[in-house]
Design an enzyme around this catalytic site. Structure first.
Site, PDB file in Angstrom:
ATOM      1  N   CYS A 188      40.283  36.727  37.480  1.00 25.71           N
ATOM      2  CA  CYS A 188      41.088  35.701  38.162  1.00 25.71           C
ATOM      3  C   CYS A 188      42.543  36.146  38.215  1.00 25.71           C
ATOM      4  O   CYS A 188      43.157  36.369  37.178  1.00 25.71           O
ATOM      5  CB  CYS A 188      41.013  34.350  37.473  1.00 25.71           C
ATOM      6  SG  CYS A 188      42.127  33.184  38.305  1.00 25.71           S
TER       7      CYS A 188
ATOM      8  N   LYS B  99      31.599  27.540  41.551  1.00 24.43           N
ATOM      9  CA  LYS B  99      33.007  27.873  41.296  1.00 24.43           C
ATOM     10  C   LYS B  99      33.167  28.322  39.846  1.00 24.43           C
ATOM     11  O   LYS B  99      32.566  27.740  38.936  1.00 24.43           O
ATOM     12  CB  LYS B  99      33.874  26.630  41.563  1.00 24.43           C
ATOM     13  CG  LYS B  99      35.330  26.726  41.084  1.00 24.43           C
ATOM     14  CD  LYS B  99      36.157  27.695  41.888  1.00 24.43           C
ATOM     15  CE  LYS B  99      37.584  27.826  41.331  1.00 24.43           C
ATOM     16  NZ  LYS B  99      38.298  28.971  41.940  1.00 24.43           N
TER      17      LYS B  99
HETATM   18  O1  RRO Z   1      40.868  29.824  41.330  1.00 19.29           O
HETATM   19  C1  RRO Z   1      41.484  30.837  41.713  1.00 19.29           C
HETATM   20  O2  RRO Z   1      42.713  30.841  41.899  1.00 19.29           O
HETATM   21  C2  RRO Z   1      40.807  32.108  41.964  1.00 19.29           C
HETATM   22  C3  RRO Z   1      39.935  32.680  41.073  1.00 19.29           C
HETATM   23 BR1  RRO Z   1      39.380  31.835  39.519  1.00 19.29          BR
HETATM   24  C4  RRO Z   1      39.414  33.970  41.350  1.00 19.29           C
HETATM   25  O3  RRO Z   1      38.637  34.573  40.574  1.00 19.29           O
HETATM   26  N1  RRO Z   1      39.812  34.588  42.476  1.00 19.29           N
HETATM   27  C5  RRO Z   1      40.654  34.005  43.351  1.00 19.29           C
HETATM   28  O4  RRO Z   1      40.989  34.619  44.382  1.00 19.29           O
HETATM   29  N2  RRO Z   1      41.152  32.766  43.082  1.00 19.29           N
END
Ligand code: RRO
Length: 312
Positions: free
Chosen positions: A131, A46
């Site tokens: 993100c 993650k």
């Molecule tokens: O954690 C998120 O909300 C998230 C991330 Br970091 C990302 O790069 N892409 C996404 O769809 N959700």
């Protein structure tokens, strides 16, 4: 006929081209181990920040018939947790480990990369430039000048090979601009296309309501909604980044879509929404479907069709 689904790239070998999209089944050691013990060819963690984060309020993920919407808000156990996992990772088993980094600032990314460089671990960083779910924070990937400055600084502190996760682009001029930036960094060896399509809105007409809580319902789209956009980004970056690898991500739920991504030029492919919905059994199923498709077409290895998409 014996099929060879292996991929050799970045000095590594994967037994097959499938792995998890960062964010799915990779926040805890238990989940990372689930991917490692599955049929996946690699594991990615993650996206992490220097400090652990709870993320956005729930509900923050919702699946629909056509895919998913999420606004997780970068929940993660913090860089040190994933670094510990990388330290104990059995690299010799032939399933490469990628660490996704998504610092809250350039300074944080530099600190994580510098620390990673000191450890001499064979894991490879994928820096998340995309993100879409931090309230008030625009995606770095949509600002080419900021990307150039960040990549320069990151390249200066990190002496190894690395990759970036890109947001989807929607205009040939933007593909050109970003390719110009990315091509300036020889140790940037791969780009992963695409992150979710940011700030979509899913509405439940029965309840007359949004389906996730953060940002009044706005969130990143994944799954079948995004397949054509993902394929376009893979193909367009493959064309523009001749010395780099492109990893395909977006809308893969069977061997057919994995095949399409590789036909568009992807070296390897990541599974997001489908993995979230189906669990780690998705890897063996999709792999089997890809193998059957290749067999039916008389292809023996991925290079037989990778990047060989025809135009009319
Ligand atoms: O954690 C998120 O909300 C998230 C991330 Br970091 C990302 O790069 N892409 C996404 O769809 N959700």
């Amino acid at each position: 006929m014996r099929l060879d689904l292996s991929v050799s790239w970045l000095g590594l070998t994967m037994t097959n081209p499938l792995y998890n999209a960062s964010g799915v089944m990779c926040r805890s050691v238990e989940e990372l181990e689930q991917v490692r013990h599955s049929a996946a060819g690699a594991v990615i963690s993650k996206s992490c920040t220097l400090q652990p984060r709870e993320g956005n309020p729930e509900p923050r993920y919702c699946a629909t018939l056509l895919g998913s919407i999420n606004s997780m808000g970068l929940p993660n156990a913090g860089f040190d947790y994933y670094l510990d996992y990388a330290r104990g990772y059995p690299y010799e088993a032939g399933k490469p480990l990628f660490l996704s980094l998504s610092g809250m600032s350039l300074q944080d990314n530099l600190q994580m990369l510098a620390s990673l460089a000191e450890q001499y671990l064979p894991c490879i960083p994928e820096v998340n430039l995309s993100c879409p779910n931090l309230p008030g924070k625009p995606q770095l990937g949509y600002d080419p000048a900021a990307c150039l400055a960040s990549l320069q600084a990151m390249s200066d502190v990190y002496p190894g090979v690395f990759g970036v996760k890109l947001p989807p682009y929607f205009d040939p001029v933007h593909f050109d601009q970003m390719a110009g930036v990315l091509n300036a960094f020889p140790r940037l060896r791969f780009v992963t296309c695409i992150n979710s399509i940011g700030n979509g809105l899913v509405i439940d007409p029965e309840r007359e309501c949004v389906v996730i809580k953060p940002k009044d319902g706005l969130g990143g789209l994944g799954g079948a909604y995004v397949l054509p956009t993902a394929l376009a980004n893979v193909r367009e970056f493959v064309r523009r980044l001749p010395d780099k690898h492109v990893v395909g991500c977006g809308g893969i739920s069977s061997g057919r879509e994995a095949f399409m991504h590789i036909l568009a030029g992807a070296t390897a492919v990541q599974i997001g929404t489908c993995l979230y919905e189906e669990g780690e059994g998705a890897f063996a199923r999709i792999l089997q479907e890809l193998a059957m498709l290749m067999e039916a077409k008389g292809y023996q290895c991925l290079a037989d069709f990778r990047g060989k998409l025809k135009t009319l």
